[in-house]
Scaffold this active site. Structure first.
Site, short mmCIF file in Angstrom:
data_model
loop_
_atom_site.label_atom_id
_atom_site.label_comp_id
_atom_site.label_asym_id
_atom_site.label_seq_id
_atom_site.Cartn_x
_atom_site.Cartn_y
_atom_site.Cartn_z
N LEU A 111 6.65 3.13 1.62
CA LEU A 111 7.51 1.96 1.79
C LEU A 111 8.57 2.19 2.86
O LEU A 111 9.16 3.27 2.94
CB LEU A 111 8.17 1.61 0.46
N SER B 293 6.24 -0.45 10.32
CA SER B 293 4.89 -0.32 9.79
C SER B 293 4.69 1.10 9.30
O SER B 293 5.18 2.05 9.93
CB SER B 293 3.85 -0.62 10.89
N GLN C 7 -2.96 -12.33 7.21
CA GLN C 7 -3.05 -12.08 5.77
C GLN C 7 -2.23 -13.10 4.99
O GLN C 7 -2.68 -13.65 3.97
CB GLN C 7 -2.55 -10.67 5.47
N GLY D 53 10.79 -2.81 5.83
CA GLY D 53 10.08 -4.10 5.72
C GLY D 53 9.74 -4.40 4.28
O GLY D 53 10.07 -5.47 3.75
N HIS D 54 9.11 -3.42 3.61
CA HIS D 54 8.83 -3.60 2.17
C HIS D 54 10.13 -3.82 1.39
O HIS D 54 10.18 -4.64 0.47
CB HIS D 54 8.14 -2.35 1.60
N MET E 237 0.84 -1.20 0.00
CA MET E 237 0.00 0.00 0.00
C MET E 237 0.88 1.26 0.00
O MET E 237 0.39 2.36 0.27
CB MET E 237 -0.94 -0.01 1.21
N GLY F 242 4.88 -9.96 3.80
CA GLY F 242 5.58 -9.88 5.08
C GLY F 242 4.86 -10.70 6.14
O GLY F 242 3.63 -10.75 6.18
#
Lengths: 284, 284
Positions: free
Chosen positions: B34, B186, B154, B37-38, B31, B148
């Site tokens: 970034l 996050s 999810q 983590g992304h 989403m 992730g």
């Protein structure tokens, strides 16, 4: 030589090789017991694509508990020979266990479009269709997939699902193929006795009466339905389940035919449930 | 040079050319906004595949009516630069109108797995996730897609959907990336005030306490939950939404940890809802 392939992994491998060669793929999903209606879909796919996969799978998830899953006619050797005669490459014939894990949790549902017509008497049917078509599209990843207009509601639902979920496939709808007397070809016609077979011509005759009324300029759905029902009423072996005039967007009954409409019927002839339909677009 | 592509048609065209050259494709659905983590997902995809598509799409169908769809942070130029630095090829950044027709009727639902944990307070969330992931898989047709582990529920739901619907993609789960003090990265961490940011470390600290209890041989879920709750209770700014020990098959609470388990928490720190978790498999 047409190959019969039974595993998902093998189909993926075959398609991957075609893709690497830059070739196109058509899919014709069927439940087998192939007739000239299926044949017309396969021939169209063979003409349009470098390769064609015909799936032959009597999909348990689209049959209700009291429907004809067990008795649905099957004849793989006949099907393989018919597919081979058309020049298609592969018959994909998986077992139910190959297609479905026991603890499946995913459903694909198209709202609205599946609640009228056949959805009324077959409440889980179209969810089962969406599930198996999603899987077949993901397994075969075709450029085009071919569906008969005889299952008009199914065609509209699959089209909507493909658009909503952005499947990269063109859904090609193909005309109904009929017997000489007008009866739409169906694997379920084999259930009919001689007497019932003769009576079954009433479906296409009743639709012809409905079409004549529309072509005469009538736009009230009630008048079209009555014209169809009058013909059906004259056949003692025919028990209509529904006679409906619906829009082709959300498959809801219309009062007046303004845009494209679907006139669809389901009729029991003895113990056999048959369907037929036509599309009509008024000139503006 | 990383390209920003905004239409479905253009992505399909780019991927088709890669496929014709026999090259592999990775997808990292995000989403946007970034962070590291992304970045770890994208780097993994770049290492595994010939080409990588990073989708940046704040998906409206996975937000409830009172959630943070409007305020969710966005910074496309930052995102493009981060993607470019990783060597990924394409940022797919569609508008909501490009992704969704107004009269969409199709839903993809994974039963059971979405009803506990985040599903309790976010009833439509995972249907929205399944819808957008289905579409992205159909648009990009990747060989591998990267998710992730921070969004553990999810990840489990997407894995199940992919298996149930026979998507031809490998779902790769990647470890949680954390700040130096242990807070899971996050995009929503940007909502935290300085004081809240300091308090937010309690999530990872509480999970460490739960893990220590499990590693000490405890198998009663109630004892694990209590160890986590005790640590959370000591932080006045923390309001736990759930602390659960679930199986990783159907994501149902367990009484005793026997197979692989997920210990997952959601905690409000001020107005911000944060999640964290770990997986644990007992030795047999």
């Amino acid at each position: 030589m047409t190959r019969v392939v039974t595993t998902i992994a093998e189909v993926r491998q075959i398609v991957r090789a075609w893709r690497a060669a830059g070739q196109t793929v058509g899919l014709v999903p069927t439940m087998g017991y192939l007739h000239e209606g299926h044949q017309s879909l396969i021939e169209r796919s063979v003409a349009d694509n470098d390769h064609t996969v015909v799936s032959v799978f009597v999909n348990p998830t689209q049959f209700g508990p009291n429907e004809d899953l067990e008795s649905y006619p099957r004849d793989l050797e006949h099907d393989r020979a018919l597919v081979e005669a058309t020049g298609a490459d592969v018959v994909f014939h998986p077992t139910p266990a190959e297609m479905y894990y026991p603890n499946r949790r995913t459903t694909v549902h198209v709202d609205e479009l599946g609640s009228e017509l056949c959805g009324k008497s077959r409440p889980i049917h179209f969810d089962g269709v969406c599930l198996v078509v999603s899987k077949l599209l993901n397994i075969v990843t075709p450029d085009r997939a071919y569906f008969g207009q005889k299952d008009a509601q199914q065609l509209l639902i699959v089209r909507r699902m493909v658009r909503d979920l952005s499947f990269g496939v063109e859904i090609v709808g193909c005309p109904i193929v009929r017997e000489a007397d007008g009866l739409a070809k169906s694997s379920r016609n084999t259930y009919l006795s001689d007497e019932e077979r003769a009576a079954a011509v009433v479906l296409s005759r009743s639709l012809a009466a409905g079409r004549a009324v529309l072509e005469g300029g009538e736009r009230r759905a009630s008048a079209v339905r009555q014209a169809v029902l009058d013909v059906l009423a004259a056949e003692p072996l025919a028990a209509p389940e529904y006679v409906e005039v619906v829009d082709t967007d959300d498959v809801n009954p219309v009062e007046t035919v303004e845009g494209e409409a679907l006139v669809a019927i389901a009729v029991r002839i003895g113990g056999t449930r048959l369907i037929d339909n036509f599309f009509f677009t008024p000139e503006v």
